[in-house]
Scaffold this motif. Structure first.
Motif, short mmCIF file in Angstrom:
data_model
loop_
_atom_site.label_atom_id
_atom_site.label_comp_id
_atom_site.label_asym_id
_atom_site.label_seq_id
_atom_site.Cartn_x
_atom_site.Cartn_y
_atom_site.Cartn_z
N ARG A 8 -65.53 -71.37 40.86
CA ARG A 8 -64.98 -72.35 41.80
C ARG A 8 -63.47 -72.18 42.00
O ARG A 8 -62.95 -72.39 43.10
CB ARG A 8 -65.30 -73.76 41.33
CG ARG A 8 -65.10 -74.84 42.39
CD ARG A 8 -65.64 -76.17 41.91
NE ARG A 8 -67.07 -76.10 41.67
CZ ARG A 8 -67.99 -76.35 42.58
NH1 ARG A 8 -67.65 -76.68 43.81
NH2 ARG A 8 -69.27 -76.27 42.28
N LYS A 54 -65.13 -79.35 50.67
CA LYS A 54 -64.56 -78.08 51.11
C LYS A 54 -65.61 -77.31 51.91
O LYS A 54 -66.78 -77.25 51.51
CB LYS A 54 -64.09 -77.26 49.92
CG LYS A 54 -63.11 -77.98 48.99
CD LYS A 54 -61.85 -78.39 49.71
CE LYS A 54 -60.79 -78.95 48.76
NZ LYS A 54 -61.16 -80.22 48.15
N ILE A 65 -70.88 -67.17 48.40
CA ILE A 65 -69.58 -67.21 47.72
C ILE A 65 -69.70 -67.92 46.38
O ILE A 65 -69.10 -67.52 45.39
CB ILE A 65 -68.54 -67.90 48.62
CG1 ILE A 65 -68.20 -66.99 49.80
CG2 ILE A 65 -67.26 -68.24 47.84
CD1 ILE A 65 -67.33 -67.61 50.85
N THR A 66 -70.51 -68.97 46.34
CA THR A 66 -70.68 -69.72 45.09
C THR A 66 -71.47 -68.92 44.06
O THR A 66 -71.45 -69.24 42.87
CB THR A 66 -71.40 -71.06 45.34
OG1 THR A 66 -72.77 -70.83 45.71
CG2 THR A 66 -70.71 -71.83 46.45
N TYR A 117 -62.45 -70.08 45.04
CA TYR A 117 -62.92 -70.41 46.38
C TYR A 117 -61.81 -70.45 47.44
O TYR A 117 -62.07 -70.13 48.61
CB TYR A 117 -63.61 -71.79 46.40
CG TYR A 117 -64.95 -71.89 45.72
CD1 TYR A 117 -65.54 -70.80 45.08
CD2 TYR A 117 -65.64 -73.11 45.71
CE1 TYR A 117 -66.76 -70.93 44.44
CE2 TYR A 117 -66.87 -73.23 45.08
CZ TYR A 117 -67.42 -72.15 44.44
OH TYR A 117 -68.64 -72.28 43.82
N THR A 167 -69.01 -78.13 49.82
CA THR A 167 -69.00 -78.43 48.39
C THR A 167 -69.08 -79.94 48.16
O THR A 167 -68.90 -80.74 49.09
CB THR A 167 -67.71 -77.90 47.73
OG1 THR A 167 -66.58 -78.61 48.27
CG2 THR A 167 -67.54 -76.40 47.99
N TYR A 227 -61.45 -68.63 50.84
CA TYR A 227 -62.60 -68.68 51.73
C TYR A 227 -62.91 -70.09 52.22
O TYR A 227 -63.94 -70.33 52.83
CB TYR A 227 -63.82 -68.07 51.02
CG TYR A 227 -63.54 -66.68 50.50
CD1 TYR A 227 -63.56 -65.59 51.35
CD2 TYR A 227 -63.17 -66.49 49.16
CE1 TYR A 227 -63.25 -64.31 50.88
CE2 TYR A 227 -62.87 -65.22 48.70
CZ TYR A 227 -62.90 -64.14 49.55
OH TYR A 227 -62.59 -62.88 49.09
N ILE A 228 -62.01 -71.02 51.95
CA ILE A 228 -62.17 -72.39 52.41
C ILE A 228 -61.55 -72.51 53.80
O ILE A 228 -60.37 -72.23 53.99
CB ILE A 228 -61.51 -73.39 51.44
CG1 ILE A 228 -62.25 -73.39 50.09
CG2 ILE A 228 -61.51 -74.80 52.04
CD1 ILE A 228 -61.58 -74.25 49.03
N CYS A 233 -72.84 -73.31 57.52
CA CYS A 233 -71.76 -73.37 56.55
C CYS A 233 -72.23 -74.06 55.28
O CYS A 233 -73.34 -74.60 55.22
CB CYS A 233 -70.55 -74.11 57.14
SG CYS A 233 -70.89 -75.84 57.59
N LEU A 261 -67.08 -73.86 53.18
CA LEU A 261 -67.15 -72.42 52.94
C LEU A 261 -68.11 -71.80 53.95
O LEU A 261 -68.99 -72.48 54.49
CB LEU A 261 -67.67 -72.15 51.52
CG LEU A 261 -66.86 -72.69 50.35
CD1 LEU A 261 -67.64 -72.51 49.04
CD2 LEU A 261 -65.52 -72.00 50.25
#
Length: 335
Positions: A285, A272, A279-280, A288, A268, A291-292, A265, A274
């Protein structure tokens, strides 16, 4: 709908059927029952560069607090197994976090392997010695060109000669101290701008005594880049006869790899959780939230990782059922 005999080719059926894809199915118990063995921490969102492929906002200038990092490492220490890898790369340059070395030392103290990716513009003799003493296992160096023109066009803000000099400094001090680690890898993002320099990048890595080259395809927000016109490079076999090691996952540029979100995983700077760092690279941001899967400021990593929603997400990935956003990722499809 009519199917031809060729459509029923048994090899194609075995390859594409979710039911018969044993490799994917075997990931289900692994990803639903066991804790993560790869965790990527966003050590900082600060960066001194504006690279072509990066969607980082200039307003993102935060460091992950050292105490928070330690608290998550403590949680992992009780649940991890085998050689759990900690990566300290986020959307920024890790060396801009003043606590980076302390983070590395704490993770190593707790028996984790540690890596990070750097643009190598903030390297000097003192930082080299600090990093060697920290026992960091692996440093990826972002090098997207073998010539000054190409390199500086892509790595906006870096000076080719300075980065090359910093690499030489690092390898010289490693030799003087008779140490193998940290290993130094080239992390190369393939774009149309640097495809014609692949051979030269390999030669450059050999001259600089780089351990391995990691070639990667670029992820473009909003575009299924795995369908792009970038060709399957015909000369890979010849290139891999060089002394330098080239990571196998990039050689054919046509076969996807098991999704990293199955076993790991991304966390952040503010806690958080993700599924992955892709995704980043695809979303700003502010986008996000869908998807958190949890917030480490309020929940434990164990509770987040083993929540029913997160387990169902990983189970679907293992069966080849991807959310729509994954169509932009180079790892989620066969090219």
């Amino acid at each position: 709908m009519m199917f031809s005999y060729m459509d029923l080719n048994i090899n194609k059926v075995i390859r594409e059927s979710l039911i018969l894809d044993i490799g994917k199915m075997l990931f289900i118990p692994r990803t639903t029952l066991l804790p993560p063995n790869y965790v990527q921490f966003e050590s900082t969102t600060k960066c001194n560069m504006k690279c072509m492929q990066c969607i980082r906002s200039e307003n993102e200038n935060f460091d992950m607090p050292l105490n928070f990092f330690k608290s998550v490492i403590n949680q992992l220490s009780y649940t991890s197994y085998g050689n759990t890898l900690i990566d300290l790369t986020g959307v920024g340059e890790p060396l801009l976090n003043p606590n980076l070395v302390s983070m590395i030392k704490y993770a190593k103290k707790n028996s984790f392997k540690v890596s990070f990716t750097s643009n190598f513009t903030y390297i000097n003799q003192f930082k080299v010695i600090d990093l060697i003493n920290s026992k960091v296992d692996l440093i990826y160096i972002s090098v997207d060109g073998a010539t000054k023109t190409t390199f500086e066009k892509i790595r906006v803000g870096a000076i080719f000669e300075e980065v090359m000099s910093n690499i030489k400094l690092f390898t010289r001090i490693k030799k003087e101290r008779n140490t193998i680690i940290p290993l130094l890898y080239f992390y190369v993002t393939l774009l149309r701008d640097n495809l014609n320099e692949i051979r030269e990048i390999v030669k450059l890595a050999e001259v600089l005594k780089i351990d391995t080259i990691d070639f990667n395809r670029m992820i473009i927000p909003g575009k299924e880049y795995w369908k792009s016109e970038i060709p399957i490079i015909y000369m890979w076999k010849k290139i891999t006869k060089n002394k330098i090691n080239i990571n196998k996952r990039a050689i054919p540029l046509k076969k996807c790899q098991p999704c990293v979100a199955l076993i790991g995983c991304y966390i952040t700077f503010n806690g958080k959780v993700l599924p992955c760092n892709r995704i980043t690279q695809i979303l700003p941001r502010k986008e996000y939230p869908p998807y958190i899967f949890g917030d480490l400021e309020n929940e434990s990593l164990t509770d987040i990782w083993f929540s029913q929603a997160y387990k169902n997400f990983r189970k679907n990935l293992a069966m080849g059922i991807y959310p729509d956003i994954c169509k932009y990722c180079t790892q989620s499809r066969q090219f």
